[in-house]
Design a protein around this motif. Structure first.
Motif, PDB file in Angstrom:
ATOM      1  N   GLY A  28      27.514  29.779  42.120  1.00 44.75           N
ATOM      2  CA  GLY A  28      26.951  30.028  40.809  1.00 44.75           C
ATOM      3  C   GLY A  28      26.342  31.406  40.673  1.00 44.75           C
ATOM      4  O   GLY A  28      26.754  32.210  39.832  1.00 44.75           O
ATOM      5  N   MET A  29      25.360  31.701  41.513  1.00 42.83           N
ATOM      6  CA  MET A  29      24.612  32.952  41.376  1.00 42.83           C
ATOM      7  C   MET A  29      25.404  34.182  41.816  1.00 42.83           C
ATOM      8  O   MET A  29      25.264  35.252  41.235  1.00 42.83           O
ATOM      9  CB  MET A  29      23.295  32.858  42.156  1.00 42.83           C
ATOM     10  CG  MET A  29      22.282  31.908  41.544  1.00 42.83           C
ATOM     11  SD  MET A  29      20.708  31.935  42.441  1.00 42.83           S
ATOM     12  CE  MET A  29      19.690  30.921  41.354  1.00 42.83           C
ATOM     13  N   LYS A  30      26.228  34.031  42.851  1.00 43.62           N
ATOM     14  CA  LYS A  30      26.897  35.201  43.407  1.00 43.62           C
ATOM     15  C   LYS A  30      28.276  35.476  42.794  1.00 43.62           C
ATOM     16  O   LYS A  30      28.797  36.576  42.939  1.00 43.62           O
ATOM     17  CB  LYS A  30      27.041  35.042  44.928  1.00 43.62           C
ATOM     18  CG  LYS A  30      25.696  34.985  45.654  1.00 43.62           C
ATOM     19  CD  LYS A  30      25.888  34.753  47.144  1.00 43.62           C
ATOM     20  CE  LYS A  30      24.552  34.642  47.867  1.00 43.62           C
ATOM     21  NZ  LYS A  30      24.734  34.373  49.318  1.00 43.62           N
ATOM     22  N   ALA A  31      28.859  34.481  42.151  1.00 40.80           N
ATOM     23  CA  ALA A  31      30.201  34.671  41.582  1.00 40.80           C
ATOM     24  C   ALA A  31      30.243  34.397  40.091  1.00 40.80           C
ATOM     25  O   ALA A  31      30.681  35.228  39.299  1.00 40.80           O
ATOM     26  CB  ALA A  31      31.208  33.782  42.311  1.00 40.80           C
ATOM     27  N   MET A  32      29.768  33.226  39.687  1.00 34.03           N
ATOM     28  CA  MET A  32      29.918  32.832  38.290  1.00 34.03           C
ATOM     29  C   MET A  32      28.980  33.625  37.377  1.00 34.03           C
ATOM     30  O   MET A  32      29.372  34.013  36.271  1.00 34.03           O
ATOM     31  CB  MET A  32      29.684  31.326  38.150  1.00 34.03           C
ATOM     32  CG  MET A  32      30.661  30.505  38.971  1.00 34.03           C
ATOM     33  SD  MET A  32      30.212  28.766  39.100  1.00 34.03           S
ATOM     34  CE  MET A  32      30.911  28.150  37.580  1.00 34.03           C
ATOM     35  N   LEU A  33      27.756  33.860  37.813  1.00 35.69           N
ATOM     36  CA  LEU A  33      26.816  34.603  36.986  1.00 35.69           C
ATOM     37  C   LEU A  33      27.309  36.027  36.694  1.00 35.69           C
ATOM     38  O   LEU A  33      27.364  36.442  35.530  1.00 35.69           O
ATOM     39  CB  LEU A  33      25.437  34.626  37.651  1.00 35.69           C
ATOM     40  CG  LEU A  33      24.276  35.152  36.815  1.00 35.69           C
ATOM     41  CD1 LEU A  33      24.078  34.316  35.556  1.00 35.69           C
ATOM     42  CD2 LEU A  33      22.989  35.169  37.639  1.00 35.69           C
ATOM     43  N   PRO A  34      27.722  36.792  37.724  1.00 36.28           N
ATOM     44  CA  PRO A  34      28.248  38.142  37.440  1.00 36.28           C
ATOM     45  C   PRO A  34      29.719  38.144  37.032  1.00 36.28           C
ATOM     46  O   PRO A  34      30.284  39.214  36.787  1.00 36.28           O
ATOM     47  CB  PRO A  34      28.048  38.867  38.773  1.00 36.28           C
ATOM     48  CG  PRO A  34      28.167  37.796  39.806  1.00 36.28           C
ATOM     49  CD  PRO A  34      27.544  36.568  39.172  1.00 36.28           C
ATOM     50  N   ARG A  35      30.342  36.951  36.985  1.00 44.76           N
ATOM     51  CA  ARG A  35      31.775  36.825  36.684  1.00 44.76           C
ATOM     52  C   ARG A  35      32.585  37.687  37.655  1.00 44.76           C
ATOM     53  O   ARG A  35      33.465  38.454  37.272  1.00 44.76           O
ATOM     54  CB  ARG A  35      32.088  37.216  35.243  1.00 44.76           C
ATOM     55  CG  ARG A  35      31.330  36.417  34.173  1.00 44.76           C
ATOM     56  CD  ARG A  35      31.556  34.922  34.252  1.00 44.76           C
ATOM     57  NE  ARG A  35      31.152  34.232  33.039  1.00 44.76           N
ATOM     58  CZ  ARG A  35      29.941  33.702  32.814  1.00 44.76           C
ATOM     59  NH1 ARG A  35      28.989  33.798  33.750  1.00 44.76           N
ATOM     60  NH2 ARG A  35      29.667  33.075  31.683  1.00 44.76           N
ATOM     61  N   SER A  36      32.302  37.517  38.931  1.00 45.85           N
ATOM     62  CA  SER A  36      32.983  38.270  39.988  1.00 45.85           C
ATOM     63  C   SER A  36      33.812  37.303  40.820  1.00 45.85           C
ATOM     64  O   SER A  36      33.259  36.463  41.544  1.00 45.85           O
ATOM     65  CB  SER A  36      31.951  38.990  40.870  1.00 45.85           C
ATOM     66  OG  SER A  36      32.584  39.630  41.959  1.00 45.85           O
ATOM     67  N   PHE A  37      35.124  37.422  40.725  1.00 43.22           N
ATOM     68  CA  PHE A  37      36.020  36.469  41.371  1.00 43.22           C
ATOM     69  C   PHE A  37      37.105  37.205  42.164  1.00 43.22           C
ATOM     70  O   PHE A  37      38.272  37.251  41.759  1.00 43.22           O
ATOM     71  CB  PHE A  37      36.651  35.553  40.320  1.00 43.22           C
ATOM     72  CG  PHE A  37      35.639  34.955  39.375  1.00 43.22           C
ATOM     73  CD1 PHE A  37      34.719  34.033  39.830  1.00 43.22           C
ATOM     74  CD2 PHE A  37      35.611  35.334  38.039  1.00 43.22           C
ATOM     75  CE1 PHE A  37      33.774  33.484  38.974  1.00 43.22           C
ATOM     76  CE2 PHE A  37      34.685  34.793  37.169  1.00 43.22           C
ATOM     77  CZ  PHE A  37      33.753  33.865  37.636  1.00 43.22           C
ATOM     78  N   PRO A  38      36.759  37.795  43.293  1.00 46.85           N
ATOM     79  CA  PRO A  38      37.717  38.611  44.048  1.00 46.85           C
ATOM     80  C   PRO A  38      38.865  37.795  44.624  1.00 46.85           C
ATOM     81  O   PRO A  38      38.712  36.605  44.935  1.00 46.85           O
ATOM     82  CB  PRO A  38      36.854  39.213  45.157  1.00 46.85           C
ATOM     83  CG  PRO A  38      35.717  38.248  45.329  1.00 46.85           C
ATOM     84  CD  PRO A  38      35.447  37.716  43.953  1.00 46.85           C
ATOM     85  N   ASP A  39      39.987  38.448  44.760  1.00 46.27           N
ATOM     86  CA  ASP A  39      41.167  37.791  45.323  1.00 46.27           C
ATOM     87  C   ASP A  39      41.006  37.470  46.804  1.00 46.27           C
ATOM     88  O   ASP A  39      41.674  36.584  47.318  1.00 46.27           O
ATOM     89  CB  ASP A  39      42.411  38.670  45.132  1.00 46.27           C
ATOM     90  CG  ASP A  39      42.898  38.689  43.697  1.00 46.27           C
ATOM     91  OD1 ASP A  39      42.370  37.901  42.884  1.00 46.27           O
ATOM     92  OD2 ASP A  39      43.793  39.483  43.383  1.00 46.27           O
ATOM     93  N   GLU A  40      40.146  38.184  47.515  1.00 42.98           N
ATOM     94  CA  GLU A  40      40.017  37.988  48.952  1.00 42.98           C
ATOM     95  C   GLU A  40      39.052  36.855  49.314  1.00 42.98           C
ATOM     96  O   GLU A  40      38.678  36.696  50.464  1.00 42.98           O
ATOM     97  CB  GLU A  40      39.554  39.288  49.622  1.00 42.98           C
ATOM     98  CG  GLU A  40      40.642  40.345  49.720  1.00 42.98           C
ATOM     99  CD  GLU A  40      41.857  39.876  50.504  1.00 42.98           C
ATOM    100  OE1 GLU A  40      41.674  39.340  51.604  1.00 42.98           O
ATOM    101  OE2 GLU A  40      42.987  40.029  50.008  1.00 42.98           O
ATOM    102  N   ALA A  41      38.625  36.094  48.325  1.00 41.90           N
ATOM    103  CA  ALA A  41      37.792  34.923  48.587  1.00 41.90           C
ATOM    104  C   ALA A  41      38.669  33.672  48.526  1.00 41.90           C
ATOM    105  O   ALA A  41      39.891  33.761  48.544  1.00 41.90           O
ATOM    106  CB  ALA A  41      36.647  34.872  47.585  1.00 41.90           C
ATOM    107  N   PHE A  42      38.064  32.488  48.431  1.00 36.82           N
ATOM    108  CA  PHE A  42      38.815  31.231  48.427  1.00 36.82           C
ATOM    109  C   PHE A  42      39.496  31.061  47.071  1.00 36.82           C
ATOM    110  O   PHE A  42      38.839  30.799  46.066  1.00 36.82           O
ATOM    111  CB  PHE A  42      37.854  30.076  48.707  1.00 36.82           C
ATOM    112  CG  PHE A  42      38.516  28.752  48.925  1.00 36.82           C
ATOM    113  CD1 PHE A  42      39.325  28.548  50.038  1.00 36.82           C
ATOM    114  CD2 PHE A  42      38.330  27.708  48.037  1.00 36.82           C
ATOM    115  CE1 PHE A  42      39.937  27.321  50.246  1.00 36.82           C
ATOM    116  CE2 PHE A  42      38.935  26.480  48.236  1.00 36.82           C
ATOM    117  CZ  PHE A  42      39.740  26.291  49.351  1.00 36.82           C
ATOM    118  N   PRO A  43      40.823  31.202  46.998  1.00 33.82           N
ATOM    119  CA  PRO A  43      41.501  31.272  45.703  1.00 33.82           C
ATOM    120  C   PRO A  43      41.683  29.915  45.027  1.00 33.82           C
ATOM    121  O   PRO A  43      41.650  28.857  45.667  1.00 33.82           O
ATOM    122  CB  PRO A  43      42.851  31.896  46.051  1.00 33.82           C
ATOM    123  CG  PRO A  43      43.078  31.535  47.470  1.00 33.82           C
ATOM    124  CD  PRO A  43      41.727  31.468  48.114  1.00 33.82           C
TER     125      PRO A  43
END
Length: 298
Positions: free
Chosen positions: A226-241
């Motif tokens: 939530g805080m580290k991805a969804m809040l800043p809307r940051s969804f990198p390809d190198e994470a769990f797709p």
């Protein structure tokens, strides 16, 4: 184990999680590692850390008595094991294969039986938490194995994790991992709905999540996804797709059907992940499903 093979560890699959797991084992154990992946980049990075590179799966299987797998899913695990020159064909008495992938429970138990027929041991040790946890060596690892095998593999697993748990006999590690991910995906869906509804209703999303983290809705998913991805809307390809999440939730739904349970929550998560993938988020970090809700309403 023979004297020379006892000191060498094999590792096949050096992707998002496999590479940092292998690196932690290699650096902290002082053991000789023989590694293989279809992608050359992680091979070269691990070679710089002291790993030896193998030309293929068969050469790793021939050279070691302890072999770790970290692959995208059950399809890849089955292919590596059942290929004409794969791990089953090369299996021998006393060899241990540790599957750190997330794979179907039925496949895991069937492979264990097939390896046992050749005198080898196949066990499961899937991992939980994030890629950063894999880098930091603070994963949670769920093991399905007998006590003796667990005692053999635990020291190496502890180099990659802050928690290593023997969950039961073979397949039980996969059960825990699949249930863990099922709950995570459903929680992320709930977080996406809370952020979208709350934000559209006028609350600052950061205030919303920070305040929720102090209440009964606090969770690992809230503080990380939530805080580290969804809040800043940051969804990198190198994470769990997203497509990996879809695969894992399909294992949960398959397991539910096997035991006669209707898992409506898991089905909802699966449906939303499928829509997210179809919308172009297949390679994106799976909390990207919030984008579907962002596009609705105000």
């Amino acid at each position: 184990m023979s004297k020379d093979k006892a000191g060498t560890v094999g590792f096949i699959g050096l992707g998002v999680m496999g590479e940092p797991i292998c690196r932690n084992m290699l650096r902290k154990s002082g053991r000789d590692f023989l590694v293989f992946d279809l992608n050359d980049a992680p091979l070269q990075r691990l070679a710089a850390d002291g790993a030896r590179l193998a030309p293929g799966i068969a050469s790793v299987a021939d050279a070691v008595d302890l072999l770790f797998l970290s692959l995208p899913g059950g399809k890849e695990v089955e292919a590596v094991c059942r290929a004409p020159d794969g791990l089953l064909a090369k299996a021998r008495p006393g060899q241990i294969i540790v599957d750190m992938s997330t794979a179907p429970v039925g496949l895991t138990r069937t492979l264990a039986e097939e390896f046992a027929a050749r005198g080898a041991i196949f066990c499961d040790a899937p991992v939980a938490r994030t890629r950063q946890a894999a880098i930091d060596g603070t994963l949670s690892i769920m093991v399905g194995a007998d006590e003796a095998t667990y005692g053999t593999i635990r020291p190496l697993l502890e180099h990659a994790a802050s928690e290593v748990t023997l969950c039961g006999p073979v397949g039980c590690g996969q059960i825990v991992k699949i249930m863990n991910n099922m709950v995570l995906f459903q929680t992320v869906v709930a977080l996406a709905e809370a952020l979208s509804i709350g934000g559209k209703a006028g609350i600052d999303e950061k205030v919303l999540l920070e305040t929720m983290s102090k209440g009964s809705s606090d969770s690992f998913a809230l503080r990380n996804h939530g805080m580290k991805a969804m809040l800043p809307r940051s969804f990198p390809d190198e994470a769990f797709p997203t497509d990996y999440a879809l695969k894992d939730v399909s294992y949960a739904l398959d397991l539910a059907r096997d035991v006669g349970v209707t898992a409506d929550g898991a089905q909802l998560a699966s449906d939303l992940l499928k829509r997210s993938s179809d919308a172009g988020n297949g390679r994106a970090y799976f909390p990207a499903l919030i984008r579907l809700l962002d596009a609705q309403g105000k």
